[in-house]
Structure formats: C-alpha cells, structure tokens
Design a protein around this motif. Structure first.
Motif, PDB file in Angstrom:
ATOM      1  N   ILE A   1       0.774  -1.143   0.042  1.00 56.22           N
ATOM      2  CA  ILE A   1      -0.094   0.024  -0.025  1.00 56.22           C
ATOM      3  C   ILE A   1       0.959   1.236   0.153  1.00 56.22           C
ATOM      4  O   ILE A   1       0.277   2.235   0.242  1.00 56.22           O
ATOM      5  N   VAL A   2       2.144   1.122  -0.237  1.00 52.23           N
ATOM      6  CA  VAL A   2       2.874   2.311  -0.494  1.00 52.23           C
ATOM      7  C   VAL A   2       2.604   3.199  -1.503  1.00 52.23           C
ATOM      8  O   VAL A   2       2.345   4.322  -1.486  1.00 52.23           O
ATOM      9  N   ASN A   3       2.027   2.386  -2.605  1.00 51.99           N
ATOM     10  CA  ASN A   3       1.492   3.352  -3.728  1.00 51.99           C
ATOM     11  C   ASN A   3       0.019   3.589  -3.596  1.00 51.99           C
ATOM     12  O   ASN A   3      -0.614   2.519  -4.038  1.00 51.99           O
ATOM     13  N   GLU A   4      -0.513   4.613  -3.251  1.00 55.41           N
ATOM     14  CA  GLU A   4      -1.967   4.717  -2.668  1.00 55.41           C
ATOM     15  C   GLU A   4      -2.750   4.397  -4.404  1.00 55.41           C
ATOM     16  O   GLU A   4      -3.823   3.969  -4.254  1.00 55.41           O
ATOM     17  N   GLU A   5      -2.323   5.018  -5.080  1.00 53.91           N
ATOM     18  CA  GLU A   5      -3.193   5.153  -6.535  1.00 53.91           C
ATOM     19  C   GLU A   5      -3.307   3.728  -7.028  1.00 53.91           C
ATOM     20  O   GLU A   5      -4.235   3.335  -7.519  1.00 53.91           O
ATOM     21  N   ALA A   6      -1.993   3.105  -6.981  1.00 56.90           N
ATOM     22  CA  ALA A   6      -2.043   1.748  -7.444  1.00 56.90           C
ATOM     23  C   ALA A   6      -2.926   0.804  -6.482  1.00 56.90           C
ATOM     24  O   ALA A   6      -3.625  -0.144  -7.314  1.00 56.90           O
ATOM     25  N   GLU A   7      -3.033   1.002  -5.271  1.00 61.47           N
ATOM     26  CA  GLU A   7      -3.896  -0.108  -4.716  1.00 61.47           C
ATOM     27  C   GLU A   7      -5.289   0.326  -4.749  1.00 61.47           C
ATOM     28  O   GLU A   7      -6.096  -0.694  -4.815  1.00 61.47           O
ATOM     29  N   VAL A   8      -5.559   1.709  -4.945  1.00 59.82           N
ATOM     30  CA  VAL A   8      -6.897   1.947  -5.272  1.00 59.82           C
ATOM     31  C   VAL A   8      -7.261   1.378  -6.566  1.00 59.82           C
ATOM     32  O   VAL A   8      -8.641   0.843  -6.782  1.00 59.82           O
ATOM     33  N   GLN A   9      -6.479   1.637  -7.655  1.00 63.61           N
ATOM     34  CA  GLN A   9      -7.006   1.113  -8.777  1.00 63.61           C
ATOM     35  C   GLN A   9      -7.063  -0.668  -8.827  1.00 63.61           C
ATOM     36  O   GLN A   9      -7.942  -1.233  -9.551  1.00 63.61           O
ATOM     37  N   ARG A  10      -6.116  -1.298  -7.873  1.00 62.28           N
ATOM     38  CA  ARG A  10      -6.430  -2.592  -7.697  1.00 62.28           C
ATOM     39  C   ARG A  10      -7.596  -3.161  -7.223  1.00 62.28           C
ATOM     40  O   ARG A  10      -8.342  -3.987  -7.602  1.00 62.28           O
ATOM     41  N   LEU A  11      -8.313  -2.241  -6.199  1.00 61.87           N
ATOM     42  CA  LEU A  11      -9.231  -2.607  -5.448  1.00 61.87           C
ATOM     43  C   LEU A  11     -10.479  -2.321  -6.419  1.00 61.87           C
ATOM     44  O   LEU A  11     -11.611  -3.201  -6.322  1.00 61.87           O
ATOM     45  N   ARG A  12     -10.383  -1.428  -7.224  1.00 59.57           N
ATOM     46  CA  ARG A  12     -11.330  -0.887  -8.151  1.00 59.57           C
ATOM     47  C   ARG A  12     -11.722  -2.108  -8.994  1.00 59.57           C
ATOM     48  O   ARG A  12     -12.720  -2.597  -9.421  1.00 59.57           O
ATOM     49  N   GLU A  13     -10.508  -2.683  -9.487  1.00 54.25           N
ATOM     50  CA  GLU A  13     -10.546  -3.956 -10.502  1.00 54.25           C
ATOM     51  C   GLU A  13     -11.123  -5.031  -9.967  1.00 54.25           C
ATOM     52  O   GLU A  13     -11.935  -6.002 -10.592  1.00 54.25           O
ATOM     53  N   VAL A  14     -10.714  -5.323  -8.694  1.00 57.04           N
ATOM     54  CA  VAL A  14     -11.438  -6.541  -7.932  1.00 57.04           C
ATOM     55  C   VAL A  14     -12.854  -6.253  -7.789  1.00 57.04           C
ATOM     56  O   VAL A  14     -13.773  -7.180  -7.983  1.00 57.04           O
ATOM     57  N   ALA A  15     -13.336  -5.063  -7.402  1.00 56.85           N
ATOM     58  CA  ALA A  15     -14.625  -4.570  -7.294  1.00 56.85           C
ATOM     59  C   ALA A  15     -15.497  -4.850  -8.544  1.00 56.85           C
ATOM     60  O   ALA A  15     -16.649  -5.435  -8.574  1.00 56.85           O
TER      61      ALA A  15
END
Length: 454
Positions: A50-64
C-alpha cells in the motif's frame, strides 16, 4: 568491553582525548543510523502493498468491478433459468395427472344440447369443418415462398410437407387430449392443446409455418363437445339404469299381484261351485260339503291376504336395499353411512339424504338388494359397531371406517354385490376450486419457492 573501558584503553595508549571522544560519538551515530535504516526497511517491506496509494485504489477497483460483473452474470443466469423453470413448471402441470384439478379451475359447460344425440351430431359436424379446413389449406399456413435449388416448385413441395408434419403433430396432441379429457381435467386439456400449438409454431418459426387461430378454435370446440357429450351419456346411463331398476321392481310386484289375484279367483270359483253343489246335495252329504266350504273359505282368505301383501310389497316385505354412502365434504375422510330403504328406487333415498340439510351430495359406494335387507344391514352394523360415531342414538347410522374395510365386509356378507371404492365428491372438489380461484383473484398464491430475482 564497555565504552568507558575502551576510553581508558585509548588514553593508556596515548591517543588524544578529543580525538577519542569524536570517534566514539561517530561510532554511536553510525550504529543509530544503521538501526534506523533497518527499521525503515522493515516498515517498507511490511507496508510495501500500500505504499503506492493510487496503485492500491486501482487494484481494489478492478477487484470490485470483477465481483460486480460476476454478480451481474449470476443474476442474469438465474433470471434466465428461472424463466425456463417457470415455463416448464406450467407445461408439466398440464400433463400431471396427479395435479389437483382445483388449481386448473372449474370447467364451465359451453353448450346446452338436450340429449347425447345432439352432442354427437355436433361433434361430427365439427370434424367435418376441420376436414374442410385441411383440404382448403386454412388449417396451417406457410407465409414464405421458398426456393430449393432455384426452383419455386420444389420450395412449395417442401412447404407442403412441413405443413403436413405440423398438422400431424398438432392433431396427435389434440387427439390425445380429447381421448383423455374428464370432468376434473377438461381445463388442463384445453391448455395442453393451446400449448401444443404454441410449441409447434415455435419449432416452425424458421420455416414461417403456423397453425391458424380458427383451426385451434375448432380443436378446442371438439374437446369441449366431446367432454360434454360423454358427461351427457353418463347422465343418460344413470337415468336409464334407475328406470330399469324401477321397471324391474314394478314388474316383480305386478307379477306377484297377478299370481295372487289368479289364486284368489281360483279359490273363489271353487267356493262358488262347492256352495252350488251343496245346495243340490242330499241331506247325508251336507256335512261333507260344509267342511269343504269351510276349507275353501279359509284358502280364499289366505289368497286374499296374499294379494293385499303383494299390493303393498314395498311396505310389508323384508326385501329392500342396503345402501353404503359417504360425504367427505360434509363429514370428512373415512366416514360412511350404512342404511336401509324399501323404496322402489333406492337412489331417491340417497338424493333425499343429500338435500339442503348437508352442504354436499353423497357418493354412493353400494346399493345392495336383499330378500332380508334388515338382517344384512344389522350384520354390517355389527361389523363396525366399535367405530359407530353416535353410540347413543343407533338411528344415526354413521361409522368411522375406511372404504377398504367396508368393501371387505360387503364381499364377505353379500358375495357378488357391486361395490365402488372411488369417492368422486364432484360438488365438494368444484367448491374448493372456486374458493381457490377467488383467493387467487385477491392474492395470487406463490407457486414456487424461488425468489423472482437475487
């Protein structure tokens, strides 16, 4: 070795104190820096995802999005399969012989012919109409002119064959429905014919061939006419059977009366002759003639009494009918009435019992004629004495016993007597159907346990 010991050693060796102090301080700072770097590295390693906040948000969006797509696909698949299930459930219900006919509704007569011959003639006329429609090619139509190998003639031949196949399939379904229609499945058979037409049209959608509405209507009319014709035949058979029974009983009473009358006339003639002979006889023969006259008068009195008994046979003889009836709508399952009647038509007694005093008419299981009807009735009552519903008033002849047990007793006590186990209860079941229809009109029942959507 501690820091103080190192400092003493350095002093002993002759190094300047300020240099030594600077070295110690630098050494300690180096250790602290290394410890801090180690801690930072550990934290970075621990929270690297979760160091890269934008990358984590994008990953969670893809999962959702993936989960949402799976849910949408599942819902669509469920809706599609539930629609298929509902359609198949309705189709199966049409062919399910065990389905309670109340769910299909009560059949209402469509025609009002007075006798079976009129129904029979109407059925024949309907079938002639169907034949004309088939001959005139108005029973099924092909709306598209096809060409086969560039030939319209071959295309027309193909259309004609497909129309014949469609009509043959539809006619077979209709014939099966007509053959199996009864009072408790008439509406289901109508739906079966309508459903058959719809399925055949769907199968021929590519060829653009369909069964016409008028031909479907004629098939439904044939079904209705055939059903009502059979019901009329059934009613007429029952009427004829009742009339035949009444005629047989009347003939029996008439024959008995005629024989008694002939016997009475014979003794009257002999008595008149004896009196005439006595009036002409000599004095010594009067006594013999008087004895003969007394004997003939006695025989004449007996013959007259026999004639009177024959006139009132229905009231004075022990012969009569033992009836076994039930009424599940009024009294529930496994309750029968076993009674006796001496009426000329015993069915009159059954109809009388089913008058306004009870909600529904009785079903008749047996009407048994016996020369000693009271003895047969008493034997049946004794057979089921322990199951008598009213143990106080024996005139209330109701017993809580199964139809199978009653049949076994009748077979043993009155061998050869006809017995009918079926409980039709037509009025009761039609009432249930009407009640269910009224409830469904207010609040349609849930037919299946599956929700409309998930």
């Amino acid at each position: 070795m501690t820091g103080g010991q190192i400092l003493i050693l350095i002093c002993v060796l002759g190094f300047p104190i300020w240099s030594v102090a600077a070295s110690v301080i630098a050494w300690k700072q180096s250790r602290r820096r290394k410890a801090a770097e180690t801690a930072v590295s550990a934290m970075e390693e621990r929270y690297r995802p979760i160091v890269n906040e934008e990358a984590e948000v994008q990953r969670l969006r893809e999962v959702a999005n993936s989960v949402s797509l799976d849910i949408s696909n599942l819902r669509a698949s469920y809706s599609e399969k539930k629609a298929v299930f509902d359609r198949l459930a309705k189709e199966v219900a049409i062919f399910d012989e065990k389905l309670a006919f109340a769910e299909m509704g009560v059949y209402e007569p469509h025609f009002d012919y007075t006798d079976s011959e009129q129904y029979k003639q109407a059925v024949l006329e309907n079938r002639e109409t169907q034949k004309r429609m088939v001959s005139n090619k108005t029973a099924a139509v092909a709306n598209t002119e096809w060409t086969v190998s560039g030939s319209k003639a071959k295309g027309q031949t193909m259309n004609n064959r497909n129309v014949k196949l469609a009509l043959r399939a539809f006619n077979n379904e209709c014939d099966a429905a007509v053959a199996n229609v009864r009072w408790n499945n008439a509406n289901a058979m109508e739906k079966r014919i309508v459903n058959a037409r719809q399925q055949i049209d769907n199968l021929n959608a590519t060829n653009d061939i369909r069964i016409t509405d008028e031909y479907l209507r004629q098939k439904l009319i044939e079904l209705q006419l055939t059903h009502e014709y059979r019901e009329k035949l059934k009613a007429e058979r029952e009427e004829r059977a009742e009339m035949a029974r009444a005629a047989r009983e009347e003939q029996k009473f008439l024959r008995d009366m005629e024989r008694a009358e002939e016997e009475e006339a014979k003794y009257q003639k002999l008595l008149d002759k004896a009196k005439t002979d006595a009036s002409k006889a000599a004095a010594d023969q009067i006594g013999a003639y008087n004895e003969k006259i007394l004997m003939l008068e006695k025989d004449l009195a007996d013959a007259h009494a026999k004639f009177e008994r024959a006139q009132a046979m229905a009231e004075k003889t022990r012969s009569g009918y033992v009836y076994i009836i039930s009424n599940i709508g009024s009294f529930g399952e496994e309750v029968v009435k076993i009674g006796l009647t001496r009426r000329l038509d015993p069915a009159d007694r059954v109809r009388e019992l089913g008058d306004a005093s009870v909600p529904f008419v009785f079903d008749t299981h047996a009407i048994i004629y016996s020369d000693d009807a009271p003895a047969l009735e008493r034997a049946l009552h004794n057979e089921f004495q322990k199951t008598r519903i009213n143990a106080q008033n024996f005139r209330k002849e109701f017993f809580r016993v199964s139809i199978d047990q009653v049949e076994q007793a009748v077979t043993r006590l009155a061998p050869g007597a006809p017995f009918f186990k079926d409980v039709e209860a037509q009025e009761y079941r039609e009432t249930l159907a009407r009640r269910n229809a009224m409830l469904a009109a207010v609040e349609p029942p849930e037919l299946v346990a599956f929700p409309a959507m998930i």
